[in-house]
Motif scaffolding. Structure first.
Motif, PDB file in Angstrom:
ATOM      1  N   THR A  54       0.830  -1.200   0.000  1.00 41.74           N
ATOM      2  CA  THR A  54       0.000   0.000   0.000  1.00 41.74           C
ATOM      3  C   THR A  54       0.867   1.253   0.000  1.00 41.74           C
ATOM      4  OG1 THR A  54      -1.757  -1.208   1.149  1.00 41.74           O
ATOM      5  CG2 THR A  54      -1.888   1.191   1.167  1.00 41.74           C
ATOM      6  N   ILE A  55       1.894   1.299   0.826  1.00 42.76           N
ATOM      7  CA  ILE A  55       2.801   2.457   0.840  1.00 42.76           C
ATOM      8  C   ILE A  55       3.451   2.638  -0.532  1.00 42.76           C
ATOM      9  CG2 ILE A  55       5.000   3.319   1.761  1.00 42.76           C
ATOM     10  CD1 ILE A  55       4.128   2.079   4.480  1.00 42.76           C
ATOM     11  N   THR A  56       3.959   1.560  -1.103  1.00 42.94           N
ATOM     12  CA  THR A  56       4.632   1.616  -2.406  1.00 42.94           C
ATOM     13  C   THR A  56       3.679   2.111  -3.490  1.00 42.94           C
ATOM     14  OG1 THR A  56       6.085  -0.190  -1.734  1.00 42.94           O
ATOM     15  CG2 THR A  56       5.899   0.240  -4.106  1.00 42.94           C
ATOM     16  N   PHE A  57       2.466   1.570  -3.502  1.00 37.72           N
ATOM     17  CA  PHE A  57       1.501   1.903  -4.550  1.00 37.72           C
ATOM     18  C   PHE A  57       0.953   3.319  -4.370  1.00 37.72           C
ATOM     19  CE2 PHE A  57      -2.484   1.344  -6.981  1.00 37.72           C
ATOM     20  CZ  PHE A  57      -1.924   0.939  -8.180  1.00 37.72           C
ATOM     21  N   VAL A  58       0.654   3.695  -3.130  1.00 41.31           N
ATOM     22  CA  VAL A  58       0.139   5.046  -2.883  1.00 41.31           C
ATOM     23  C   VAL A  58       1.192   6.088  -3.241  1.00 41.31           C
ATOM     24  CG1 VAL A  58      -0.573   6.632  -1.036  1.00 41.31           C
ATOM     25  CG2 VAL A  58      -1.636   4.370  -1.223  1.00 41.31           C
ATOM     26  N   ARG A  59       2.459   5.816  -2.944  1.00 41.78           N
ATOM     27  CA  ARG A  59       3.527   6.735  -3.349  1.00 41.78           C
ATOM     28  C   ARG A  59       3.501   6.922  -4.874  1.00 41.78           C
ATOM     29  NH1 ARG A  59       7.658   8.180  -0.570  1.00 41.78           N
ATOM     30  NH2 ARG A  59       7.704   6.312   0.720  1.00 41.78           N
ATOM     31  N   PHE A  60       3.355   5.822  -5.602  1.00 45.61           N
ATOM     32  CA  PHE A  60       3.259   5.853  -7.063  1.00 45.61           C
ATOM     33  C   PHE A  60       2.066   6.704  -7.511  1.00 45.61           C
ATOM     34  CE2 PHE A  60       1.108   3.573 -10.645  1.00 45.61           C
ATOM     35  CZ  PHE A  60       1.974   3.918 -11.664  1.00 45.61           C
ATOM     36  N   LEU A  61       0.922   6.524  -6.874  1.00 47.19           N
ATOM     37  CA  LEU A  61      -0.271   7.281  -7.263  1.00 47.19           C
ATOM     38  C   LEU A  61      -0.115   8.771  -6.991  1.00 47.19           C
ATOM     39  CD1 LEU A  61      -3.140   4.886  -6.095  1.00 47.19           C
ATOM     40  CD2 LEU A  61      -2.187   5.186  -8.395  1.00 47.19           C
ATOM     41  N   PHE A  62       0.522   9.117  -5.881  1.00 47.53           N
ATOM     42  CA  PHE A  62       0.705  10.529  -5.555  1.00 47.53           C
ATOM     43  C   PHE A  62       1.804  11.171  -6.390  1.00 47.53           C
ATOM     44  CE2 PHE A  62      -1.183   9.827  -1.118  1.00 47.53           C
ATOM     45  CZ  PHE A  62      -2.393  10.403  -1.469  1.00 47.53           C
ATOM     46  N   THR A  63       2.893  10.463  -6.659  1.00 48.58           N
ATOM     47  CA  THR A  63       4.016  11.090  -7.349  1.00 48.58           C
ATOM     48  C   THR A  63       3.944  10.948  -8.865  1.00 48.58           C
ATOM     49  OG1 THR A  63       5.407   9.128  -7.060  1.00 48.58           O
ATOM     50  CG2 THR A  63       5.543  10.835  -5.365  1.00 48.58           C
ATOM     51  N   GLN A  64       3.460   9.822  -9.385  1.00 45.83           N
ATOM     52  CA  GLN A  64       3.422   9.628 -10.836  1.00 45.83           C
ATOM     53  C   GLN A  64       2.073   9.978 -11.455  1.00 45.83           C
ATOM     54  OE1 GLN A  64       6.217   8.902 -12.697  1.00 45.83           O
ATOM     55  NE2 GLN A  64       7.114   9.333 -10.703  1.00 45.83           N
ATOM     56  N   TRP A  65       1.002   9.649 -10.776  1.00 43.79           N
ATOM     57  CA  TRP A  65      -0.334   9.973 -11.284  1.00 43.79           C
ATOM     58  C   TRP A  65      -0.776  11.369 -10.830  1.00 43.79           C
ATOM     59  CZ3 TRP A  65      -4.045   7.381 -14.295  1.00 43.79           C
ATOM     60  CH2 TRP A  65      -3.614   6.163 -14.801  1.00 43.79           C
ATOM     61  N   ASN A  66      -0.031  11.944  -9.902  1.00 40.43           N
ATOM     62  CA  ASN A  66      -0.313  13.287  -9.397  1.00 40.43           C
ATOM     63  C   ASN A  66      -1.690  13.408  -8.742  1.00 40.43           C
ATOM     64  OD1 ASN A  66       0.464  15.929  -8.849  1.00 40.43           O
ATOM     65  ND2 ASN A  66      -0.514  16.720 -10.698  1.00 40.43           N
ATOM     66  N   PHE A  67      -2.129  12.332  -8.087  1.00 38.65           N
ATOM     67  CA  PHE A  67      -3.382  12.408  -7.338  1.00 38.65           C
ATOM     68  C   PHE A  67      -3.176  13.281  -6.105  1.00 38.65           C
ATOM     69  CE2 PHE A  67      -4.551   8.185  -9.333  1.00 38.65           C
ATOM     70  CZ  PHE A  67      -5.581   8.711 -10.106  1.00 38.65           C
ATOM     71  N   HIS A  68      -4.253  13.909  -5.687  1.00 42.90           N
ATOM     72  CA  HIS A  68      -4.252  14.728  -4.468  1.00 42.90           C
ATOM     73  C   HIS A  68      -4.820  13.947  -3.283  1.00 42.90           C
ATOM     74  CE1 HIS A  68      -4.801  18.146  -1.814  1.00 42.90           C
ATOM     75  NE2 HIS A  68      -6.067  17.813  -1.675  1.00 42.90           N
ATOM     76  N   ARG A  69      -5.717  13.011  -3.579  1.00 41.21           N
ATOM     77  CA  ARG A  69      -6.427  12.278  -2.539  1.00 41.21           C
ATOM     78  C   ARG A  69      -6.669  10.836  -2.983  1.00 41.21           C
ATOM     79  NH1 ARG A  69     -10.288  12.374   1.382  1.00 41.21           N
ATOM     80  NH2 ARG A  69     -11.994  10.955   1.014  1.00 41.21           N
ATOM     81  N   ILE A  70      -6.497   9.916  -2.040  1.00 43.67           N
ATOM     82  CA  ILE A  70      -6.815   8.501  -2.258  1.00 43.67           C
ATOM     83  C   ILE A  70      -7.819   8.104  -1.179  1.00 43.67           C
ATOM     84  CG2 ILE A  70      -5.916   6.146  -2.377  1.00 43.67           C
ATOM     85  CD1 ILE A  70      -4.745   7.949  -4.525  1.00 43.67           C
ATOM     86  N   SER A  71      -8.865   7.425  -1.580  1.00 39.39           N
ATOM     87  CA  SER A  71      -9.841   6.938  -0.609  1.00 39.39           C
ATOM     88  C   SER A  71      -9.951   5.422  -0.720  1.00 39.39           C
ATOM     89  CB  SER A  71     -11.205   7.609  -0.827  1.00 39.39           C
ATOM     90  OG  SER A  71     -11.691   7.310  -2.114  1.00 39.39           O
ATOM     91  N   LEU A  72     -10.571   4.831   0.282  1.00 39.94           N
ATOM     92  CA  LEU A  72     -10.842   3.398   0.277  1.00 39.94           C
ATOM     93  C   LEU A  72     -11.950   3.132   1.272  1.00 39.94           C
ATOM     94  CD1 LEU A  72      -9.548   2.119   3.113  1.00 39.94           C
ATOM     95  CD2 LEU A  72      -7.437   2.433   1.869  1.00 39.94           C
ATOM     96  N   ASP A  73     -12.467   1.922   1.249  1.00 40.13           N
ATOM     97  CA  ASP A  73     -13.430   1.537   2.269  1.00 40.13           C
ATOM     98  C   ASP A  73     -13.249   0.067   2.600  1.00 40.13           C
ATOM     99  OD1 ASP A  73     -15.949  -0.102   0.993  1.00 40.13           O
ATOM    100  OD2 ASP A  73     -15.081   1.282  -0.470  1.00 40.13           O
ATOM    101  N   THR A  74     -13.665  -0.279   3.798  1.00 37.41           N
ATOM    102  CA  THR A  74     -13.660  -1.657   4.261  1.00 37.41           C
ATOM    103  C   THR A  74     -14.891  -1.819   5.140  1.00 37.41           C
ATOM    104  OG1 THR A  74     -12.339  -3.422   5.269  1.00 37.41           O
ATOM    105  CG2 THR A  74     -12.144  -1.213   6.249  1.00 37.41           C
ATOM    106  N   TRP A  75     -14.984  -2.911   5.845  1.00 35.06           N
ATOM    107  CA  TRP A  75     -16.127  -3.070   6.741  1.00 35.06           C
ATOM    108  C   TRP A  75     -15.646  -3.107   8.179  1.00 35.06           C
ATOM    109  CZ3 TRP A  75     -17.460  -8.138   8.902  1.00 35.06           C
ATOM    110  CH2 TRP A  75     -16.590  -9.151   8.506  1.00 35.06           C
ATOM    111  N   ASP A  76     -16.535  -2.800   9.102  1.00 36.58           N
ATOM    112  CA  ASP A  76     -16.164  -2.483  10.484  1.00 36.58           C
ATOM    113  C   ASP A  76     -15.467  -3.600  11.255  1.00 36.58           C
ATOM    114  OD1 ASP A  76     -18.456  -4.064  10.806  1.00 36.58           O
ATOM    115  OD2 ASP A  76     -19.590  -2.526  11.869  1.00 36.58           O
ATOM    116  N   GLU A  77     -15.603  -4.843  10.876  1.00 37.27           N
ATOM    117  CA  GLU A  77     -14.918  -5.916  11.596  1.00 37.27           C
ATOM    118  C   GLU A  77     -13.548  -6.254  11.015  1.00 37.27           C
ATOM    119  OE1 GLU A  77     -17.074  -9.380  12.763  1.00 37.27           O
ATOM    120  OE2 GLU A  77     -18.705  -8.199  13.615  1.00 37.27           O
TER     121      GLU A  77
END
Length: 180
Positions: free
Chosen positions: A108-131
């Protein structure tokens, strides 16, 4: 290919389909990845090829490899919003012996870094379930913050559960993990 501390991320290949087929029909993998067993699983290999290799143009999927270049999971993003420079992240570590070992956090760290630095995203979101507390803790290590809940939005084994919505901004991530 993207390289983290212990993982590599590369495009999915046709040779990956047999393993993806195994994971998609594994009750425990589906339970923790989406809480949707068996609703989103029991797919044929042809359906998986269409889902993973012939993805729609607004969905990008990649393979997560361990130190020995063995496939252990998938990661990707969808729901790209160009004006707001945002997208939604998804990840599954399908190879169960790698659960709880830090591979998902590294990916996740590796991929999010790629999305922020190469894709120039400003925000990444996700969802999961409470348990899915293990996933929530891993996302928090990356820097994601809980931003809200959708009450009883997930139906898991006969019970309704809240969806947990999380988000991460580029500056928060780069402050926490450095620019590299």
């Amino acid at each position: 290919m993207l390289t983290g501390k212990r993982i590599k991320i590369r495009p999915l290949e046709e040779d990956d389909i047999d393993m993806l087929f195994q994971w998609s029909n594994d009750e425990e993998v589906n339970y923790w990845s989406s809480g949707a067993w068996p609703l989103n699983s029991l797919q044929t290999k042809e359906q998986l090829i269409e889902k993973f290799l012939d993805s729609p143009p607004d969905s990008y999927r990649y393979a997560i490899l361990n130190e020995n270049d063995s496939l252990i999971g998938t990661i990707g993003f969808r729901e790209i919003n160009v004006p707001s420079r945002s997208a939604t992240l998804f990840i599954v570590i399908g190879n169960k012996p790698y659960w709880g070992q830090g591979y998902g956090t590294d990916a996740t760290i590796t991929f999010v870094r790629f999305l922020f630095t190469q894709w120039n995203f400003h925000r990444i979101s996700l969802d999961t379930w409470d348990e899915n507390l293990r996933a929530i803790r891993a996302y928090e290590k990356v820097g994601f913050k809980i931003e809200g809940r959708q009450r009883e939005a997930r139906f898991v084994l006969g019970n309704y559960h809240d969806a947990v919505l999380m988000g991460l901004l580029r500056d928060e991530f780069l402050t926490l993990h450095g620019k590299l």
